[in-house]
Design an enzyme around this catalytic site. Structure first.
Site, PDB file in Angstrom:
ATOM      1  N   GLU A 186       0.858  -0.842  -0.128  1.00 36.21           N
ATOM      2  CA  GLU A 186       0.478  -0.303   0.107  1.00 36.21           C
ATOM      3  C   GLU A 186       0.578   1.275  -0.183  1.00 36.21           C
ATOM      4  OE1 GLU A 186      -2.057   3.075   0.155  1.00 36.21           O
ATOM      5  OE2 GLU A 186      -3.019   1.262  -0.589  1.00 36.21           O
ATOM      6  N   GLN A 187       0.285   2.124  -1.093  1.00 39.79           N
ATOM      7  CA  GLN A 187       1.251   3.757  -0.967  1.00 39.79           C
ATOM      8  C   GLN A 187       1.175   4.286   0.180  1.00 39.79           C
ATOM      9  OE1 GLN A 187       0.430   5.997  -4.672  1.00 39.79           O
ATOM     10  NE2 GLN A 187      -1.694   5.612  -4.042  1.00 39.79           N
TER      11      GLN A 187
ATOM     12  N   ARG B  23     -17.813   3.752   4.675  1.00 45.01           N
ATOM     13  CA  ARG B  23     -16.992   3.668   4.203  1.00 45.01           C
ATOM     14  C   ARG B  23     -15.562   3.475   4.569  1.00 45.01           C
ATOM     15  NH1 ARG B  23     -14.388   3.217  -1.433  1.00 45.01           N
ATOM     16  NH2 ARG B  23     -16.496   3.529  -2.127  1.00 45.01           N
TER      17      ARG B  23
ATOM     18  N   TYR C 120     -28.943   8.257   2.930  1.00 50.01           N
ATOM     19  CA  TYR C 120     -29.578   7.099   3.841  1.00 50.01           C
ATOM     20  C   TYR C 120     -28.634   7.266   4.857  1.00 50.01           C
ATOM     21  CZ  TYR C 120     -25.746   5.768   1.339  1.00 50.01           C
ATOM     22  OH  TYR C 120     -23.651   6.076   0.056  1.00 50.01           O
TER      23      TYR C 120
ATOM     24  N   ASP D 214     -11.000  -1.024  -9.528  1.00 52.12           N
ATOM     25  CA  ASP D 214     -11.485   0.598  -9.985  1.00 52.12           C
ATOM     26  C   ASP D 214     -10.376   0.333 -11.193  1.00 52.12           C
ATOM     27  OD1 ASP D 214     -13.250   0.945  -9.118  1.00 52.12           O
ATOM     28  OD2 ASP D 214     -12.712   3.110  -7.745  1.00 52.12           O
TER      29      ASP D 214
END
Length: 396
Positions: free
Chosen positions: A34-35, A107, A213, A291
């Protein structure tokens, strides 16, 4: 050919962590690079629909997902002035119909849950990918800090600006899609009890649309407020904003919606970007996921859901064909690419009709979806939610 055992994952976002969990479940040795210097996730709410809830069921995380999520009762399309419902999809029968329910979750809560399911020794931080080299029997990774790594398979899970994709295939990268958005959270205890219901609400009117929501077990209301804007001039695609700026961008929104937006405790704005169409995901022993392979507009809320589907299908193909990793990755791409590509196309069409402000626009939308995609709006949602990566990993 030696069996693939060592898997290198570039990127510790939702897709990368999901892939690590699914692969570890199948007995693979996984290392994530992970960067960022710390493991964290920004953003606000995210939708987890039945098609990817099945991923959580399969990897033993369904109960933990349920514990951090809110469970809406349906999806509505509303006039943002009157609050009138134009259309509604109830979620009450989803367990029976699709074998899973529908959740909305913050998230950061979801990212934390996934990261806790991966040993911290399997995640290396501060590793910005600089080069990917496919070799005879392995893949070499080089990082900006001068270090390197080798694995049997490498998976690019590093998002829409994927370094892995750039190294393997080149390309121009993401481009601005013509819409900008505000993300915000409002505490529910600051609002009247009847100010919002338990639906995922899509409010539309002249000038844009808003999706709202509950998240964090109803403690907050999450907003995504979208309008068209010709260009995005900020250096970053996400920048701090404030409530006054957000409200000023939606002057025709109704009083109730503006009251909801006005109680936001913090907000940011960002330009919506979409990835160029990827003609190829796989090269030798390296492939793309989420993505990095198929970035799409958030109009159907399926970006992360597609990544969770990818993660399960990829792990199954590598398990089934561990002695021929390139063939496994090619099969994974062949199964996943048609669905992801169609989802990209649907998302691009949907952005034209997200603000269903008039009866004519709603009729026009159904006509376009029928003629271009062969399905009504409800049919599209049935196709999305009805997919089962557990049963269909070999293809449908």
């Amino acid at each position: 050919m030696a069996k693939a055992r060592r898997i290198a994952i570039v990127g510790a976002g939702l897709g990368g962590l999901a892939a690590a969990i699914a692969l570890r479940q199948q007995g693979f040795e996984v290392q994530i690079y992970e960067q960022a210097s710390e493991l964290a996730e920004f953003g606000a709410g995210i939708n987890i629909s039945p098609n990817s809830v099945k991923f959580f069921q399969a990897v033993g995380l369904a109960d933990k997902l349920h514990a951090i999520s809110s469970e809406p009762v349906g999806l509505t399309w509303r006039d943002w002035g009157s609050g009138e419902i134009h259309n509604r999809i109830p979620f009450g029968d989803f367990e029976k119909r699709y074998g899973a329910t529908y959740y909305v979750v913050h998230r950061s809560d979801l990212h934390r849950m996934l990261s806790e399911a991966v040993p911290q020794t399997s995640i290396q931080l501060g590793k910005r990918c600089a080069q990917v080299e496919t070799r005879n029997g392995s893949v070499g990774l080089t990082f900006k800090d001068g270090t390197s790594a080798e694995a049997d398979v490498a998976i690019g899970c590093d998002g829409i600006r994927s370094a892995v994709r750039s190294c393997l295939f080149g390309g121009e990268g993401p481009h601005y899609a013509g819409t900008m958005c505000w993300r915000a959270l409002a505490p529910t205890d600051a609002l009247p009890k009847d100010c919002h219901d338990r639906h995922v609400n899509q409010w539309s009117g002249d000038g844009g649309f808003v999706v709202s929501y509950y998240v964090q077990q109803g403690k907050f209301i999450n907003f995504v407020c979208v309008r068209q804007q010709p260009g995005w001039t900020e250096q970053s695609w996400s920048v701090p904003s404030n409530v006054d700026e957000m409200l000023a961008a939606f002057p025709s929104a109704g009083d109730n919606l503006r009251r909801l937006m006005g109680e936001a405790t913090s907000c940011s704005k960002w330009g919506q970007f979409t990835g160029e169409h990827a003609p190829q995901w796989t090269k030798g022993r390296a492939t793309l996921l989420g993505d990095s392979a198929h970035a799409m507009l958030a109009t159907f809320g399926q970006g992360a859901n597609m990544a969770f589907e990818d993660a399960y299908v990829l792990a199954q193909w590598l398990r089934a064909s561990a002695d021929d990793a390139p063939a496994a990755l090619t099969s994974y791409e062949a199964v996943r690419k048609p669905r992801a590509t169609r989802m990209q196309q649907l998302s691009r069409t949907e952005v034209r009709f997200k603000k269903q402000h008039s009866t004519w626009e709603r009729l026009q939308r159904e006509y376009v979806f029928l003629t271009q995609h062969g399905s009504t709006t409800r049919g599209v949602y049935r196709w999305i939610f009805g997919y089962d990566p557990i049963k269909q990993w070999r293809g449908s």
